[in-house]
Design a protein around this motif. Structure first.
Motif, PDB file in Angstrom:
ATOM      1  N   CYS A  20       0.667  -1.317   0.012  1.00 29.45           N
ATOM      2  CA  CYS A  20       0.031  -0.189   0.044  1.00 29.45           C
ATOM      3  C   CYS A  20       0.805   1.237   0.076  1.00 29.45           C
ATOM      4  O   CYS A  20       2.005   1.357   0.724  1.00 29.45           O
ATOM      5  CB  CYS A  20      -0.725   0.143   1.306  1.00 29.45           C
ATOM      6  SG  CYS A  20      -2.014   1.464   1.525  1.00 29.45           S
ATOM      7  N   ILE A  21       0.463   2.202  -0.858  1.00 35.44           N
ATOM      8  CA  ILE A  21       1.365   3.483  -1.046  1.00 35.44           C
ATOM      9  C   ILE A  21       0.423   4.467  -0.291  1.00 35.44           C
ATOM     10  O   ILE A  21       0.799   5.816  -0.926  1.00 35.44           O
ATOM     11  CB  ILE A  21       1.880   3.710  -2.367  1.00 35.44           C
ATOM     12  CG1 ILE A  21       0.554   3.895  -3.364  1.00 35.44           C
ATOM     13  CG2 ILE A  21       2.859   2.643  -2.839  1.00 35.44           C
ATOM     14  CD1 ILE A  21       1.194   4.397  -4.545  1.00 35.44           C
ATOM     15  N   CYS A  22      -0.521   4.347   0.460  1.00 31.69           N
ATOM     16  CA  CYS A  22      -1.262   5.576   0.941  1.00 31.69           C
ATOM     17  C   CYS A  22      -0.383   6.797   1.526  1.00 31.69           C
ATOM     18  O   CYS A  22      -0.649   7.652   1.571  1.00 31.69           O
ATOM     19  CB  CYS A  22      -2.130   4.945   2.244  1.00 31.69           C
ATOM     20  SG  CYS A  22      -3.768   4.285   1.589  1.00 31.69           S
ATOM     21  N   CYS A  66      -0.671   2.834  -7.653  1.00 29.39           N
ATOM     22  CA  CYS A  66      -0.358   1.785  -6.495  1.00 29.39           C
ATOM     23  C   CYS A  66      -0.819   0.420  -7.192  1.00 29.39           C
ATOM     24  O   CYS A  66      -1.827   0.461  -7.998  1.00 29.39           O
ATOM     25  CB  CYS A  66      -1.421   2.062  -5.400  1.00 29.39           C
ATOM     26  SG  CYS A  66      -1.186   0.425  -4.448  1.00 29.39           S
ATOM     27  N   CYS A  82      -6.845  -4.149  -3.948  1.00 26.21           N
ATOM     28  CA  CYS A  82      -7.679  -3.366  -3.141  1.00 26.21           C
ATOM     29  C   CYS A  82      -8.557  -2.713  -3.814  1.00 26.21           C
ATOM     30  O   CYS A  82      -8.654  -2.086  -4.654  1.00 26.21           O
ATOM     31  CB  CYS A  82      -6.451  -2.276  -2.746  1.00 26.21           C
ATOM     32  SG  CYS A  82      -7.000  -1.138  -1.576  1.00 26.21           S
ATOM     33  N   VAL A  88      -7.127  -2.505   1.238  1.00 26.87           N
ATOM     34  CA  VAL A  88      -5.876  -2.856   1.957  1.00 26.87           C
ATOM     35  C   VAL A  88      -5.396  -1.610   2.715  1.00 26.87           C
ATOM     36  O   VAL A  88      -4.842  -1.796   3.728  1.00 26.87           O
ATOM     37  CB  VAL A  88      -4.895  -3.196   0.931  1.00 26.87           C
ATOM     38  CG1 VAL A  88      -3.484  -3.308   1.325  1.00 26.87           C
ATOM     39  CG2 VAL A  88      -5.235  -4.484  -0.041  1.00 26.87           C
ATOM     40  N   CYS A 127      -8.051   6.941  -2.761  1.00 24.42           N
ATOM     41  CA  CYS A 127      -8.326   5.786  -3.511  1.00 24.42           C
ATOM     42  C   CYS A 127      -9.649   5.482  -3.643  1.00 24.42           C
ATOM     43  O   CYS A 127     -10.121   5.037  -4.745  1.00 24.42           O
ATOM     44  CB  CYS A 127      -7.605   4.783  -3.049  1.00 24.42           C
ATOM     45  SG  CYS A 127      -5.745   5.163  -2.655  1.00 24.42           S
TER      46      CYS A 127
HETATM   47 FE1  SF4 Z   1      -3.352   1.615  -0.257  1.00 27.78          FE
HETATM   48 FE2  SF4 Z   1      -5.476   0.441  -1.703  1.00 27.78          FE
HETATM   49 FE3  SF4 Z   1      -4.813   3.017  -2.116  1.00 27.78          FE
HETATM   50 FE4  SF4 Z   1      -2.997   1.178  -2.781  1.00 27.78          FE
HETATM   51  S1  SF4 Z   1      -5.020   1.535  -3.637  1.00 27.78           S
HETATM   52  S2  SF4 Z   1      -2.558   3.034  -1.951  1.00 27.78           S
HETATM   53  S3  SF4 Z   1      -3.457  -0.293  -1.311  1.00 27.78           S
HETATM   54  S4  SF4 Z   1      -5.416   2.218  -0.086  1.00 27.78           S
END
Ligand code: SF4
Length: 342
Positions: A292-294, A307, A314, A320, A331
């Motif tokens: 995860c790159i939150c 991501c 996700c 995730v 997201c």
């Molecule tokens: Fe995190 Fe999901 Fe967003 Fe990726 S898509 S940054 S895993 S919350």
């Protein structure tokens, strides 16, 4: 929308170089996505998201602390958005404990009045929600009530972002809701173009136009594109209430290190309502173990579709990270409106 078209045309006329502006508000991201605002902007103008979703910036250690309260047989009450945010060992929703969704702190106090069990309100949010929590604590709720204070203040995070300089920002769109309470005098310390903006499409476009004009002028000031709700001084009564009950504290944000003075803890005279003191619970730093790159999304250096888990592993059904859980999470918003990076 005729006004919006005219503002968009002016923006096209004025943008003569790359410009990147950050907003710090999940509601802004939702409005920008819902109304397709990025699609009417020139290519050189980019809007990135900052740490404007209070659920998303709550670090894993604070979710784990809430789970510990469930283990202590407390009734844990909080907003619906927080329920599915993953901690180190599941979420509040999957904990199997007595976890209740409430619309606000007053409902959690009602629960405490109806039971002898301990009731803890997990209190997240920026300066918009903290004054309400403070006002409630000043009414002296029952002894079996306490809060886990996970509040955050916006200006210290902005200061941190500017000090890092990693997102190459040309200005900020300030959060209209927060500024309704705080005003914007506290933001005058930042030597960058800033605009307070509301949430209708025309408000956002006007805010962007004002930012573009400041960049063109080589100026840095705070323009108010939301004067029907925000004034420089804000709501002094609400701020006084907040600081009567809370004091600033040094806290970690998800994706950020500990930022000095960016949290709110209860003052000693309200310690009987402090769940951390009452139950001896510490907020611990938890290292990230997923892809995860939150953290990067919340710092404006990545967008959701950067991501590799986005929309695959996700999704809103199988989140995730917190940015796919909250309605204010970038997201989840990008997934809902099927946005892609320009
Ligand atoms: Fe995190 Fe999901 Fe967003 Fe990726 S898509 S940054 S895993 S919350």
């Amino acid at each position: 929308m005729a006004v919006g078209k005219e503002i968009a045309r002016k923006i096209h006329d004025l943008v003569d170089r790359d410009m990147t502006f950050m907003h710090i508000c999940g509601t802004h991201e939702a409005a920008i996505a819902r109304h397709g605002i990025r699609s009417v902007l020139p290519e050189q103008l980019k809007i990135v998201m900052g740490p404007g979703c209070p659920v998303c910036i709550t670090p894993q250690g604070e979710i784990d602390a809430a789970l510990e309260l469930v283990d202590r047989d407390c009734i844990v009450a909080t907003y619906g958005d927080l329920l599915r945010v993953p901690g180190s060992r599941g979420s509040l929703e999957s904990s199997g404990g007595d976890v209740r969704v409430v619309q606000g702190v007053h409902k959690a106090v009602d629960i405490a009045r109806s039971t002898e069990k301990e009731v803890v309100f997990v209190s997240v949010g920026f300066e918009t929600t903290a004054p309400t929590v403070a006002a409630t604590l000043l009414t002296r709720p029952p002894d079996n009530f306490s809060i886990l204070s996970c509040h955050r203040l916006v200006p210290p995070a902005m200061k941190w972002l500017l000090e890092q300089g990693e997102a190459s920002l040309h200005g900020f769109m300030l959060p209209g809701h927060v500024c309704t309470v705080t005003g914007y005098a506290d933001y005058e310390q930042f030597p960058v173009p800033q605009v307070v903006a509301g949430f209708e499409p025309d408000d956002i476009l006007l805010g962007l136009l004002m930012l573009v004009q400041q960049v063109r002028e080589g100026a840095h000031r705070i323009d108010n594109a939301y004067p029907r709700a925000v004034c420089r001084e804000g709501n002094r009564k609400a701020m006084d209430l907040m600081y009567q009950v809370f004091e600033p504290s040094d806290v970690e944000w998800r994706g950020f290190p500990v930022i000095p003075g960016s949290g709110l803890k209860l003052r000693p005279e309200f310690s009987m309502y402090d769940a951390q003191i009452k139950f001896g619970i510490e907020f611990k730093h938890v290292d990230k173990h997923t892809a995860c790159i939150c953290d990067k999304v919340l710092r404006g250096i990545a967008q959701p579709d950067d991501c590799k888990l986005f929309g695959k592993v996700c999704t809103p059904r199988t989140p995730v990270g917190p940015c796919m859980v909250s309605h204010e999470g970038a997201c989840k918003i990008w997934h809902t409106y099927q946005l892609k990076k320009a």
